[in-house]
Motif scaffolding. Structure first.
Motif, PDB file in Angstrom:
ATOM      1  N   CYS A 192       0.802  -1.227   0.000  1.00  0.00           N
ATOM      2  CA  CYS A 192       0.000   0.000   0.000  1.00  0.00           C
ATOM      3  C   CYS A 192       0.836   1.278   0.000  1.00  0.00           C
ATOM      4  N   GLY A 193       2.152   1.126   0.093  1.00  0.00           N
ATOM      5  CA  GLY A 193       3.012   2.300   0.155  1.00  0.00           C
ATOM      6  C   GLY A 193       2.970   2.963   1.519  1.00  0.00           C
ATOM      7  N   ALA A 194       3.966   3.822   1.786  1.00  0.00           N
ATOM      8  CA  ALA A 194       4.017   4.502   3.079  1.00  0.00           C
ATOM      9  C   ALA A 194       5.028   5.638   3.027  1.00  0.00           C
ATOM     10  N   HIS A 195       4.886   6.567   3.943  1.00  0.00           N
ATOM     11  CA  HIS A 195       5.896   7.607   4.131  1.00  0.00           C
ATOM     12  C   HIS A 195       5.934   7.998   5.609  1.00  0.00           C
ATOM     13  N   LEU A 196       7.018   8.626   6.028  1.00  0.00           N
ATOM     14  CA  LEU A 196       7.134   9.060   7.415  1.00  0.00           C
ATOM     15  C   LEU A 196       6.331  10.336   7.638  1.00  0.00           C
ATOM     16  N   LYS A 197       5.521  10.326   8.666  1.00  0.00           N
ATOM     17  CA  LYS A 197       4.786  11.528   9.048  1.00  0.00           C
ATOM     18  C   LYS A 197       5.603  12.335  10.054  1.00  0.00           C
ATOM     19  N   THR A 198       6.213  11.645  11.011  1.00  0.00           N
ATOM     20  CA  THR A 198       7.074  12.299  12.004  1.00  0.00           C
ATOM     21  C   THR A 198       8.276  11.415  12.289  1.00  0.00           C
ATOM     22  N   LEU A 199       9.366  12.044  12.738  1.00  0.00           N
ATOM     23  CA  LEU A 199      10.570  11.314  13.118  1.00  0.00           C
ATOM     24  C   LEU A 199      11.235  12.042  14.274  1.00  0.00           C
ATOM     25  N   ARG A 200      11.525  11.300  15.320  1.00  0.00           N
ATOM     26  CA  ARG A 200      12.156  11.881  16.511  1.00  0.00           C
ATOM     27  C   ARG A 200      13.257  10.946  17.010  1.00  0.00           C
ATOM     28  N   ARG A 201      14.481  11.462  17.132  1.00  0.00           N
ATOM     29  CA  ARG A 201      15.572  10.632  17.661  1.00  0.00           C
ATOM     30  C   ARG A 201      15.525  10.693  19.188  1.00  0.00           C
ATOM     31  N   THR A 202      15.471   9.522  19.791  1.00  0.00           N
ATOM     32  CA  THR A 202      15.296   9.446  21.239  1.00  0.00           C
ATOM     33  C   THR A 202      16.528   8.966  21.989  1.00  0.00           C
ATOM     34  N   ALA A 203      17.507   8.391  21.277  1.00  0.00           N
ATOM     35  CA  ALA A 203      18.718   7.932  21.965  1.00  0.00           C
ATOM     36  C   ALA A 203      19.856   7.729  20.976  1.00  0.00           C
ATOM     37  N   ILE A 204      21.083   7.939  21.461  1.00  0.00           N
ATOM     38  CA  ILE A 204      22.310   7.574  20.760  1.00  0.00           C
ATOM     39  C   ILE A 204      23.195   6.896  21.790  1.00  0.00           C
ATOM     40  N   ALA A 205      23.516   5.628  21.552  1.00  0.00           N
ATOM     41  CA  ALA A 205      24.276   4.849  22.534  1.00  0.00           C
ATOM     42  C   ALA A 205      23.555   4.943  23.878  1.00  0.00           C
ATOM     43  N   ASP A 206      24.235   5.431  24.929  1.00  0.00           N
ATOM     44  CA  ASP A 206      23.582   5.526  26.237  1.00  0.00           C
ATOM     45  C   ASP A 206      23.129   6.948  26.561  1.00  0.00           C
ATOM     46  N   LEU A 207      23.072   7.806  25.546  1.00  0.00           N
ATOM     47  CA  LEU A 207      22.545   9.161  25.709  1.00  0.00           C
ATOM     48  C   LEU A 207      21.061   9.151  25.356  1.00  0.00           C
ATOM     49  N   HIS A 208      20.226   9.737  26.210  1.00  0.00           N
ATOM     50  CA  HIS A 208      18.778   9.656  26.016  1.00  0.00           C
ATOM     51  C   HIS A 208      18.125  11.033  25.974  1.00  0.00           C
ATOM     52  N   ILE A 209      17.019  11.101  25.275  1.00  0.00           N
ATOM     53  CA  ILE A 209      16.311  12.357  25.079  1.00  0.00           C
ATOM     54  C   ILE A 209      15.866  12.976  26.402  1.00  0.00           C
ATOM     55  N   GLU A 210      15.641  12.155  27.424  1.00  0.00           N
ATOM     56  CA  GLU A 210      15.214  12.678  28.728  1.00  0.00           C
ATOM     57  C   GLU A 210      16.265  13.596  29.344  1.00  0.00           C
ATOM     58  N   GLU A 211      17.525  13.426  28.921  1.00  0.00           N
ATOM     59  CA  GLU A 211      18.606  14.267  29.442  1.00  0.00           C
ATOM     60  C   GLU A 211      18.775  15.558  28.650  1.00  0.00           C
ATOM     61  N   ALA A 212      18.070  15.672  27.527  1.00  0.00           N
ATOM     62  CA  ALA A 212      18.292  16.780  26.605  1.00  0.00           C
ATOM     63  C   ALA A 212      17.589  18.063  27.057  1.00  0.00           C
ATOM     64  N   VAL A 213      18.119  19.189  26.561  1.00  0.00           N
ATOM     65  CA  VAL A 213      17.590  20.507  26.882  1.00  0.00           C
ATOM     66  C   VAL A 213      16.899  21.088  25.650  1.00  0.00           C
ATOM     67  N   ASP A 214      15.700  21.592  25.843  1.00  0.00           N
ATOM     68  CA  ASP A 214      14.967  22.256  24.771  1.00  0.00           C
ATOM     69  C   ASP A 214      15.690  23.542  24.379  1.00  0.00           C
ATOM     70  N   LEU A 215      15.770  23.826  23.082  1.00  0.00           N
ATOM     71  CA  LEU A 215      16.509  24.990  22.602  1.00  0.00           C
ATOM     72  C   LEU A 215      15.918  26.298  23.117  1.00  0.00           C
ATOM     73  N   ASP A 216      14.603  26.402  23.165  1.00  0.00           N
ATOM     74  CA  ASP A 216      13.973  27.625  23.685  1.00  0.00           C
ATOM     75  C   ASP A 216      14.330  27.845  25.151  1.00  0.00           C
ATOM     76  N   LEU A 217      14.335  26.743  25.924  1.00  0.00           N
ATOM     77  CA  LEU A 217      14.698  26.833  27.337  1.00  0.00           C
ATOM     78  C   LEU A 217      16.161  27.234  27.485  1.00  0.00           C
ATOM     79  N   PHE A 218      17.016  26.650  26.656  1.00  0.00           N
ATOM     80  CA  PHE A 218      18.447  26.968  26.708  1.00  0.00           C
ATOM     81  C   PHE A 218      18.673  28.456  26.416  1.00  0.00           C
ATOM     82  N   GLU A 219      17.874  28.992  25.513  1.00  0.00           N
ATOM     83  CA  GLU A 219      17.991  30.405  25.148  1.00  0.00           C
ATOM     84  C   GLU A 219      17.581  31.314  26.303  1.00  0.00           C
ATOM     85  N   ARG A 220      16.623  30.868  27.106  1.00  0.00           N
ATOM     86  CA  ARG A 220      16.124  31.689  28.224  1.00  0.00           C
ATOM     87  C   ARG A 220      17.020  31.603  29.469  1.00  0.00           C
ATOM     88  N   MET A 221      17.953  30.639  29.472  1.00  0.00           N
ATOM     89  CA  MET A 221      18.823  30.458  30.639  1.00  0.00           C
ATOM     90  C   MET A 221      19.837  31.587  30.780  1.00  0.00           C
TER      91      MET A 221
END
Length: 309
Positions: A192-221
């Motif tokens: 039936c075919g397909a395409h990606l609607k959304t894509l989000r990287r959540t981890a690289i090796a033992d680094l996880h998205i839960e540890e990440a900082v939002d860019l807008d928040l980083f700008e306000r710091m």
């Protein structure tokens, strides 16, 4: 007399939660300006249409950015079935459509074919180069370039949400895996075919998205808060075994000399190396190569030019 580099000598790693619509380089330069850092780099690009984990390196941490390029990665993606697009994602034009009629059981059976080692043909809309030119530039002109199939490993492929025509998947994969191609190939297998609607990287090796900082928040710091959220350079090296040297071996290693240790490796292995100062403080020296007979050779060393060591 050499010209001094502008900015501050900042050494560390920022785990950034990159927003959709921003290129990896634009995110890097924005973070660099906010930190007023002399030197910066990233550990591999993330498509502008993708969000999620983007480790950014500053100062001495840039020496170890390549160590994450070969690491496994994890993505959360929503795939829309029934429509194939020219780019493999939601930005492209629909070039094929068919009603998705698969059941949950049928979908699970097809998914099984894509676990483990599989073969992919890289998409035309990618940064891979032909004669120095990225493939996406050929694609934008309507040109098709022959691409070599490549083997990748899908270590896990799990259904997070099943609401046809959309299905959300959590994918853990080896380097070089194209999630757009994975989604398209699953759609092809279902007819039936397909395409990606959304894509989000959540981890690289033992680094996880839960540890990440939002860019807008980083700008306000504040400046102090931005420095405080940086991780030490060795956070990129946690997949490497640690080797600790005494004070005498530390001095030799920093001078580029091989040292003998009590550590052993079955075959030559890359390790992260720590030394000890005269004040008995432990610190990262860099990365070394350890042989089976315990000889440790420097590979990439931290520079302590601006430090007291």
């Amino acid at each position: 007399m050499g010209r001094r580099r502008k900015g501050l000598k900042i050494d560390g790693v920022l785990l950034l939660d990159k927003p959709v619509g921003l290129s990896s380089n634009s995110a890097l330069q924005k973070a660099r300006r906010l930190l007023n850092a002399q030197k910066a780099g990233h550990t591999g690009t993330l498509d502008p249409l993708a969000s999620g984990l983007l480790p950014l390196c500053f100062g001495e941490a840039t020496k170890f950015s390549a160590d994450l390029l070969n690491a496994d990665k994890e993505y959360l993606t929503t795939v829309k079935f029934g429509e194939k697009t020219s780019t493999g994602d939601a930005e492209g034009e629909v070039i094929f459509s068919a009603e998705p009629k698969f059941t949950f059981k049928e979908f699970c059976a097809v998914l099984e074919r894509f676990r483990g080692e599989i073969v992919q043909i890289p998409p035309m809309y990618s940064a891979l180069k032909k004669d120095g030119v990225p493939l996406y530039k050929f694609a934008r002109k309507g040109e098709e370039i022959e691409r070599e199939p490549r083997k990748v490993v899908i270590s896990s492929l799990d259904i997070v949400d099943f609401q046809p025509p959309e299905v959300t998947l959590l994918v853990r994969c080896s380097k070089g895996t194209y999630i757009r191609t994975l989604g398209e190939d699953i759609g092809e297998a279902l007819g039936c075919g397909a395409h990606l609607k959304t894509l989000r990287r959540t981890a690289i090796a033992d680094l996880h998205i839960e540890e990440a900082v939002d860019l807008d928040l980083f700008e306000r710091m504040t400046e102090e808060q931005r420095i405080a959220v940086l991780l030490p350079p060795d956070r990129l090296l946690q997949s490497l075994a640690p080797v600790k040297l005494d004070e005498e071996a530390t001095k030799k290693f920093l001078n580029g000399m091989k040292v003998r240790t009590d550590e052993r490796s079955i075959e030559e292995a890359k390790v992260r190396v720590y030394g000890i100062s005269a004040e008995k403080t432990e610190f990262l020296l860099g990365v070394g190569r350890l042989t089976s007979d315990g000889v440790l050779a420097p590979d990439r060393l931290i520079s302590f030019v601006d430090n007291d060591r």
